[in-house]
Design a protein around this motif. Structure first.
Motif, PDB file in Angstrom:
ATOM      1  N   VAL B 608      32.314   7.025   4.303  1.00 31.81           N
ATOM      2  CA  VAL B 608      31.366   6.199   5.051  1.00 31.81           C
ATOM      3  C   VAL B 608      30.058   6.966   5.176  1.00 31.81           C
ATOM      4  CG1 VAL B 608      31.020   4.885   7.164  1.00 31.81           C
ATOM      5  CG2 VAL B 608      33.331   5.494   6.455  1.00 31.81           C
ATOM      6  N   GLU B 609      28.953   6.256   5.017  1.00 30.98           N
ATOM      7  CA  GLU B 609      27.668   6.897   5.298  1.00 30.98           C
ATOM      8  C   GLU B 609      27.080   6.257   6.539  1.00 30.98           C
ATOM      9  OE1 GLU B 609      24.501   8.368   2.310  1.00 30.98           O
ATOM     10  OE2 GLU B 609      23.737   6.458   3.050  1.00 30.98           O
ATOM     11  N   LEU B 610      26.761   7.069   7.529  1.00 38.11           N
ATOM     12  CA  LEU B 610      26.153   6.563   8.756  1.00 38.11           C
ATOM     13  C   LEU B 610      24.760   7.143   8.865  1.00 38.11           C
ATOM     14  CD1 LEU B 610      28.960   6.836  11.462  1.00 38.11           C
ATOM     15  CD2 LEU B 610      28.114   4.793  10.319  1.00 38.11           C
ATOM     16  N   ARG B 611      23.788   6.257   9.022  1.00 39.08           N
ATOM     17  CA  ARG B 611      22.412   6.734   9.150  1.00 39.08           C
ATOM     18  C   ARG B 611      21.957   6.600  10.600  1.00 39.08           C
ATOM     19  NH1 ARG B 611      19.347   7.434   4.769  1.00 39.08           N
ATOM     20  NH2 ARG B 611      20.645   7.512   2.922  1.00 39.08           N
ATOM     21  N   ALA B 612      21.506   7.693  11.155  1.00 34.90           N
ATOM     22  CA  ALA B 612      20.957   7.625  12.505  1.00 34.90           C
ATOM     23  C   ALA B 612      19.538   7.083  12.388  1.00 34.90           C
ATOM     24  CB  ALA B 612      20.953   9.008  13.143  1.00 34.90           C
ATOM     25  N   VAL B 613      19.329   5.871  12.898  1.00 33.56           N
ATOM     26  CA  VAL B 613      17.995   5.269  12.830  1.00 33.56           C
ATOM     27  C   VAL B 613      17.698   4.580  14.160  1.00 33.56           C
ATOM     28  CG1 VAL B 613      17.891   4.849  10.351  1.00 33.56           C
ATOM     29  CG2 VAL B 613      18.961   3.159  11.812  1.00 33.56           C
ATOM     30  N   GLU B 614      16.421   4.442  14.433  1.00 31.73           N
ATOM     31  CA  GLU B 614      16.034   3.659  15.602  1.00 31.73           C
ATOM     32  C   GLU B 614      15.789   2.231  15.146  1.00 31.73           C
ATOM     33  OE1 GLU B 614      12.979   5.351  17.963  1.00 31.73           O
ATOM     34  OE2 GLU B 614      13.981   7.284  18.118  1.00 31.73           O
ATOM     35  N   GLY B 644      47.147   9.228   9.291  1.00 32.62           N
ATOM     36  CA  GLY B 644      47.164  10.126   8.132  1.00 32.62           C
ATOM     37  C   GLY B 644      45.979   9.910   7.197  1.00 32.62           C
ATOM     38  N   ASP B 645      45.204   8.841   7.402  1.00 30.31           N
ATOM     39  CA  ASP B 645      44.048   8.605   6.542  1.00 30.31           C
ATOM     40  C   ASP B 645      42.965   9.661   6.790  1.00 30.31           C
ATOM     41  OD1 ASP B 645      45.341   6.458   5.607  1.00 30.31           O
ATOM     42  OD2 ASP B 645      43.829   4.955   6.192  1.00 30.31           O
ATOM     43  N   VAL B 646      42.193   9.901   5.731  1.00 28.99           N
ATOM     44  CA  VAL B 646      41.099  10.864   5.843  1.00 28.99           C
ATOM     45  C   VAL B 646      39.783  10.091   5.901  1.00 28.99           C
ATOM     46  CG1 VAL B 646      39.865  12.703   4.653  1.00 28.99           C
ATOM     47  CG2 VAL B 646      42.373  12.654   4.635  1.00 28.99           C
ATOM     48  N   PHE B 647      38.960  10.449   6.830  1.00 24.25           N
ATOM     49  CA  PHE B 647      37.630   9.834   6.935  1.00 24.25           C
ATOM     50  C   PHE B 647      36.580  10.878   6.568  1.00 24.25           C
ATOM     51  CE2 PHE B 647      40.293   7.113   9.348  1.00 24.25           C
ATOM     52  CZ  PHE B 647      39.738   5.838   9.230  1.00 24.25           C
ATOM     53  N   GLU B 648      35.792  10.545   5.560  1.00 23.44           N
ATOM     54  CA  GLU B 648      34.714  11.465   5.178  1.00 23.44           C
ATOM     55  C   GLU B 648      33.404  10.768   5.500  1.00 23.44           C
ATOM     56  OE1 GLU B 648      35.302  13.843   1.568  1.00 23.44           O
ATOM     57  OE2 GLU B 648      33.227  13.330   1.112  1.00 23.44           O
ATOM     58  N   VAL B 649      32.816  11.174   6.600  1.00 17.00           N
ATOM     59  CA  VAL B 649      31.643  10.473   7.120  1.00 17.00           C
ATOM     60  C   VAL B 649      30.403  11.315   6.851  1.00 17.00           C
ATOM     61  CG1 VAL B 649      30.595   9.475   9.157  1.00 17.00           C
ATOM     62  CG2 VAL B 649      33.078   9.489   8.918  1.00 17.00           C
ATOM     63  N   THR B 650      29.441  10.741   6.132  1.00 21.54           N
ATOM     64  CA  THR B 650      28.178  11.447   5.910  1.00 21.54           C
ATOM     65  C   THR B 650      27.163  10.924   6.913  1.00 21.54           C
ATOM     66  OG1 THR B 650      28.698  11.524   3.583  1.00 21.54           O
ATOM     67  CG2 THR B 650      26.446  12.063   4.207  1.00 21.54           C
ATOM     68  N   LEU B 651      26.742  11.791   7.793  1.00 23.02           N
ATOM     69  CA  LEU B 651      25.714  11.407   8.765  1.00 23.02           C
ATOM     70  C   LEU B 651      24.357  11.796   8.187  1.00 23.02           C
ATOM     71  CD1 LEU B 651      24.864  10.467  11.607  1.00 23.02           C
ATOM     72  CD2 LEU B 651      25.121  12.831  12.344  1.00 23.02           C
ATOM     73  N   VAL B 652      23.471  10.831   8.101  1.00 27.13           N
ATOM     74  CA  VAL B 652      22.115  11.108   7.605  1.00 27.13           C
ATOM     75  C   VAL B 652      21.166  10.822   8.747  1.00 27.13           C
ATOM     76  CG1 VAL B 652      20.412  10.589   5.845  1.00 27.13           C
ATOM     77  CG2 VAL B 652      22.832  10.288   5.337  1.00 27.13           C
ATOM     78  N   ARG B 682      21.354  16.016   6.440  1.00 32.68           N
ATOM     79  CA  ARG B 682      22.631  15.319   6.262  1.00 32.68           C
ATOM     80  C   ARG B 682      23.746  16.227   6.735  1.00 32.68           C
ATOM     81  NH1 ARG B 682      21.580  11.724   1.970  1.00 32.68           N
ATOM     82  NH2 ARG B 682      23.774  11.447   1.502  1.00 32.68           N
ATOM     83  N   LEU B 683      24.828  15.603   7.132  1.00 27.25           N
ATOM     84  CA  LEU B 683      25.966  16.371   7.596  1.00 27.25           C
ATOM     85  C   LEU B 683      27.214  15.605   7.170  1.00 27.25           C
ATOM     86  CD1 LEU B 683      27.200  18.557   9.528  1.00 27.25           C
ATOM     87  CD2 LEU B 683      27.002  16.881  11.330  1.00 27.25           C
ATOM     88  N   VAL B 684      28.161  16.290   6.519  1.00 27.21           N
ATOM     89  CA  VAL B 684      29.407  15.624   6.145  1.00 27.21           C
ATOM     90  C   VAL B 684      30.463  16.003   7.171  1.00 27.21           C
ATOM     91  CG1 VAL B 684      31.176  15.356   4.401  1.00 27.21           C
ATOM     92  CG2 VAL B 684      28.797  15.636   3.719  1.00 27.21           C
ATOM     93  N   TYR B 685      31.075  14.970   7.744  1.00 25.16           N
ATOM     94  CA  TYR B 685      32.049  15.151   8.807  1.00 25.16           C
ATOM     95  C   TYR B 685      33.365  14.594   8.282  1.00 25.16           C
ATOM     96  CZ  TYR B 685      33.921  14.810  13.572  1.00 25.16           C
ATOM     97  OH  TYR B 685      34.663  14.949  14.712  1.00 25.16           O
TER      98      TYR B 685
END
Lengths: 148, 867
Positions: B608-614, B644-652, B682-685
């Protein structure tokens, strides 16, 4: 501002003085001295350069410095500049820097005359160039003062 | 011909040059090209020195240096050396000139295009650069055909490959500069752009040339094995780049590391050969010492780059690489340029042996001091020392560069006079004026610094009839959670300008009440704020959440007006209406946030890619509110998976302030994955959802009260293993709603006191009353509920139903076959769960927070049940 009043004339004289002095130095070092080096014999060049330097120095001391200081002080008084405001960022500090740089340039020019008189040619040339470059800085600061 | 092929390629350079004519055409061409190079260098130096004043200055300084000075120099010199090493007849000088002019004009276009933010111009400039380099590579290839080919002909392969590298690098740079790329894959393109240009276009020609130049500068014969080594190093470095650059582009870290390692082996091999040469004769001249030091920095740079890449995610690499830039740009590239020009300028610019010695003498002036100062500067910049030390390091390096520029300029002027008059004249004749010019420039620099220029322009306080007090410029520092000065007193009517400088490592801004605000300022950045004439007392503060509360505010007080404070009290102050209009309509085009929850995807890894935006969001009928969001909506997207699922979240972070993320569904150390990232980062969580439940995620940056309160929250649903299929599933994230300028005093006060303007489901007050949720009679409908707070929980109830199934915080409280039933799912802030209801018959069933204050103030909706 409409029309020409006394203050316009004071400012005109102040700017004219600066133009003459800086322009004179530039003309001497970019046009006259290189031509003298190329076209005159070593002996004639020595005499010519010395005479030109003396006349420019005389003009500086007798006319330029008094006129600049007088018109500058008048303009500053008119603009409401106080000793205190010279330290404030902005107009005051730029003006202060310009005054200090101007004083330094005058010292360099005086030292140039002294070194030339003592026959220390290299030192004299270095001081002349330093004074010229420094006076360009004074013009730059003056532009910053009236601009923006 | 003063620059015959053998002159520069010859291992013994001290041979006199018979019959050198004083004004030969190649000499004049070199003269012009080097004037251009020196001008680029000077501009780069000035920009780098004053870089805090312009937003793109950092970029500009680097590109003035690399794209302007270095690229021009490489183009001139690779052609020159190619002719020498191939024993080829020189190519048509007219076309060479056209290529150089095209390159320089294009470089100006690129730099201007980016500086004034005109992407079309930057794009056209990029095409021009590419065209010029294609011409250059073609010329190098043509030179090879039918040429005699000297021993060192393989070195020309470095130049051709370098040209290809620049074509790739320029295209990537163009994509970045014109913004054609958008945000996708930007990190990879940036990394590939940096590496292909620095290690390919700049690194290859330097390494290749050193095979010939190094022994020449030392004045010894070339090693016998030079040619085979040069061939192998070309293969290694070329293959390394061919592997590393596409890998960086695709974000494949380990192939990139492998490619870089192969490149490093090549560089190491070449350096070993250079070292053997030094063992035969130690460097004596300035040029040789600078080249030696530059090669050392290349090795340091490549090894450090390799180490960083091997130990960090590519997405974290960029800031770390910035620490390496001084080493590569100043230590390696800049110093190579200095060393090579010190040696080569006398060769190509002199009119004869005496003249050449004089020029060499001039360029060697003070080289020991310059060498030590330059390298000490690079070392200070490289080592992880506090910022002021870095500034000293930069100053030292800049001074060494400036000194060389002065000498080079003098050499060029002197050589030009020599070309015109044929006169020689000792280098000493230029020292006095040079020293004088240096003193003058230093005086100006000190005066400008004292005047506060060029950090900001100044006002025309001395203008027509205005007293000096008419306009006042005040320097304001943001540092240590304080604004200093914290109070400014001005006479009524004074036109006030604030020169705001951020001296803090954190980002801050300054907003004047009812007035302008600065952009977010990074460390060392400044901004001139035109506040205008001051009639009444004003406040100014930093709008970063929590900073004003911590003391980052200042008062602008009007002198001599006791009632100034009362006057300044803004009647219409902060735009925070008290209470919402229940009769209002949603605006045209408004759409409700869908509450439908799709089933979990089959994939076990969720990227998932999550973008921090206003974003401005309609949070209540007719009320638009600026929200801080994940992905442009508040709440952010709902994630769903199985145990057990893996979530790879990229915060931009596309916002103007720092943000982070905290997933309650996973357990990770808060330090690294939950750390706050700055704008543009960016940060991968990555977390594994070990346990089922309805979880909250939210921004992890202080003040969390404000970040959550302004919309940075969302839900993660992890299905319990025995979850029965329902006919419909909805997700409802409940939260408080605070209106007003985010981070403003009024809004934050309401948050602190727990006085929200409304309570909402999925970010909209009453939105499911306006757009009811759908169900059919007899259907089993599951409602997942997460309480996002920030401060209140929820008593979730659906009027007219009984919940036969309640799952709360990881446990089934009621199951369908239990005799008991439930009326409310009660959740404290950050808790989650689900309830199920079977709607007995068609009708409108209200879903509410059974705390009726909240239900009436937005936390209500309708389930419309049809037959």
């Amino acid at each position: 501002m409409t029309g020409v009043d006394l203050w316009t004339i004071v400012r005109f004289v102040h700017i004219l003085g600066a133009a003459l002095w800086v322009g004179g130095q530039l003309a001497l070092s970019l046009v006259i001295l290189p031509l003298a080096r190329r076209m005159l014999s070593a002996e004639a060049r020595e005499g010519f350069v010395g005479a030109a330097g003396r006349r420019f120095g005389l003009l500086t001391v007798a006319l330029f410095v008094p006129v600049q200081v007088a018109t500058g002080v008048a303009l500053a008084w008119r603009a409401g500049v106080t000793w205190e405001s010279l330290a404030a960022p902005g107009y005051g500090r730029v003006l202060a820097a310009k005054l200090v740089l101007f004083a330094a340039v005058m010292l360099l020019a005086a030292a140039h005359g002294w070194a030339h008189g003592r026959g220390r040619r290299d030192l004299a040339r270095a001081l002349a160039v330093a004074a010229l470059v420094g006076s360009l800085g004074v013009v730059l600061l003056a532009t910053a003062l009236s601009g923006a | 011909m003063s620059t015959g092929p053998n002159e520069t390629a010859a291992p013994t350079p001290e041979r006199p040059r018979p019959g050198a004519s004083s004004a030969s055409a190649p000499r004049v061409r070199h003269l012009r090209a080097h004037v251009v190079i020196v001008v680029w260098l000077a501009l780069a130096l000035i920009t780098a020195t004053t870089q805090h004043t312009l937003p793109v200055a950092h970029w500009l300084a680097i590109h003035l240096f690399l794209l302007g000075a270095v690229t021009t120099a490489i183009m001139v010199w690779t052609e020159h050396f190619a002719v020498a090493m191939l024993h080829a007849p020189p190519p048509d000088p007219r076309w060479g000139g056209v290529r150089l002019i095209a390159l320089n004009v294009s470089a100006v276009a690129v730099l201007t295009g980016v500086a004034v933010d005109w992407p079309v111009l930057a794009g056209v400039g990029t095409l021009g650069v590419v065209a010029a380099i294609i011409g250059h590579v073609a010329a190098l290839v043509r030179l090879g055909r039918g040429a005699l080919g000297g021993r060192l002909a393989p070195v020309v392969g470095y130049y051709r490959l370098a040209g290809v590298a620049l074509i790739a690098g320029a295209v990537l740079g163009g994509l970045l500069a014109t913004g054609a790329l958008g945000e996708a894959g930007r990190t990879g393109v940036e990394l590939a752009h940096i590496h292909v240009n620095l290690l390919g276009w700049v690194g290859l020609p330097i390494v290749g040339t050193l095979f010939m130049l190094w022994p020449t500068v030392l004045g010894v014969r070339m090693e016998d094995r030079t040619v085979p080594v040069a061939r192998r190093v070309l293969w290694l470095t070329g293959l390394g780049l061919l592997l590393a650059v596409p890998a960086l582009l695709l974000g494949a870290r380990w192939p990139a590391v492998a490619g870089l390692a192969v490149y490093a082996v090549g560089v190491g091999w070449a350096s070993a050969l250079f070292l053997r040469t030094v063992l035969r004769r130690a460097p004596r001249s300035g040029a040789s010492w600078m080249l030696a030091a530059a090669t050392c920095w290349l090795v340091v740079g490549v090894v450090a780059d390799l180490g960083l890449m091997a130990t960090r995610e590519l997405s974290h690499l960029d800031p770390a690489l910035h620490g390496l830039l001084p080493v590569l740009l100043i230590g390696f590239v800049g110093q190579t340029l200095l060393g090579a020009l010190t040696y080569l300028l006398p060769v190509v610019l002199s009119g004869g042996p005496t003249d050449r010695a004089a020029l060499a003498d001039l360029l060697d002036w003070g080289w020991r001091t310059r060498l030590v100062v330059l390298n000490a500067g690079v070392l200070l910049l490289f080592l992880p020392l506090p910022a002021p030390v870095g500034a000293v390091g930069f100053g030292a390096a800049a001074a060494a560069f400036a000194a060389f520029l002065g000498l080079a300029a003098a050499a060029l002027v002197r050589s030009r006079e020599g070309a015109v008059t044929g006169g020689a004249g000792g280098a000493a004749a230029w020292r006095a004026p040079l020293a004088g010019a240096g003193i003058g420039v230093l005086l100006i620099v000190f005066a400008l610094v004292a005047a506060g220029l060029p950090a900001g322009t100044t006002s025309g306080g001395g203008g027509s009839g205005t007293a000096a007090t008419g306009t006042r410029t005040v320097e304001v520092e943001l540092k240590g959670m304080a604004v200093s000065p914290s109070r400014i007193e001005v006479a009524p009517g004074t036109v006030l300008r604030l020169e705001v400088v951020n001296r803090d490592t954190q980002r801050h801004d300054l907003r004047v009440e009812d007035g302008p605000r600065t952009p977010m300022l990074g460390e060392g950045e400044s901004h001139l704020l035109e506040v205008g004439p001051i009639a009444a007392d004003l406040e100014a503060w930093c709008t970063v959440p929590g900073h004003r509360a911590a003391g980052m505010s200042m008062t602008i007080a009007v002198t001599g007006s006791a009632d100034g404070g009362a006057e300044s009290e803004p009647g219409h102050g902060h735009a925070s209406p008290d209470g919402l209009d229940p009769a209002a309509e949603h605006s045209d085009g408004w759409e409700p946030r869908s509450a439908v929850l799709p089933p979990a995807e089959e994939a076990r890894v969720h990227e998932v890619e999550l973008r921090a935006v206003e974003a401005d969001i309609e949070v209540a009928p007719g009320v638009s509110q600026r929200m801080w969001t994940f992905g442009g909506t508040a709440p952010g997207p709902t994630l769903r998976g199985k145990v057990g699922d893996v979530f790879e979240v990229t915060l931009v972070n596309d916002a103007e302030m720092g943000h982070g993320i905290d997933f309650h569904a996973g357990a990770l150390a808060p330090d690294e994955p939950m750390r706050t990232i700055g704008p543009g980062e960016r940060l991968v969580y990555r977390f594994t959802a070990e346990r089922a439940g309805a979880w909250l995620y939210h921004c992890s940056t202080p003040s969390m009260l404000q970040h959550i309160g302004n919309g940075m929250y969302g839900a993660v649903i992890i299905d319990p293993p025995d979850l029965e299929q329902a006919d419909r599933e909805y997700v409802l994230v409940s939260s408080q709603l605070y209106l007003g300028e985010p981070g403003s005093e009024g809004q934050v006060a309401k948050m602190r006191e727990g006085r929200p303007d409304a309570w909402v489901f999925n970010g909209g007050a009453g939105q499911y009353a306006a757009a009811p949720l759908a169900a059919r009679a007899e259907e089993r409908v599951r409602f997942w509920v997460v309480a996002a707070g920030p401060s209140d929980g929820i008593a979730f109830h659906i009027v007219g139903t009984v919940f036969d199934s309640v799952y709360k915080e990881g446990a089934h409280l009621v199951r369908p076959d239990d005799p008991g039933g439930a009326q409310v799912l009660d959740l404290a802030a950050a808790q989650g769960g689900y309830v199920e209801a079977v709607f007995p018959e068609p009708g409108h069933y209200a879903l509410v927070d059974h705390d009726m204050r909240r239900a009436e103030a937005g936390a209500h909706g309708i389930v419309k049940v049809t037959p």
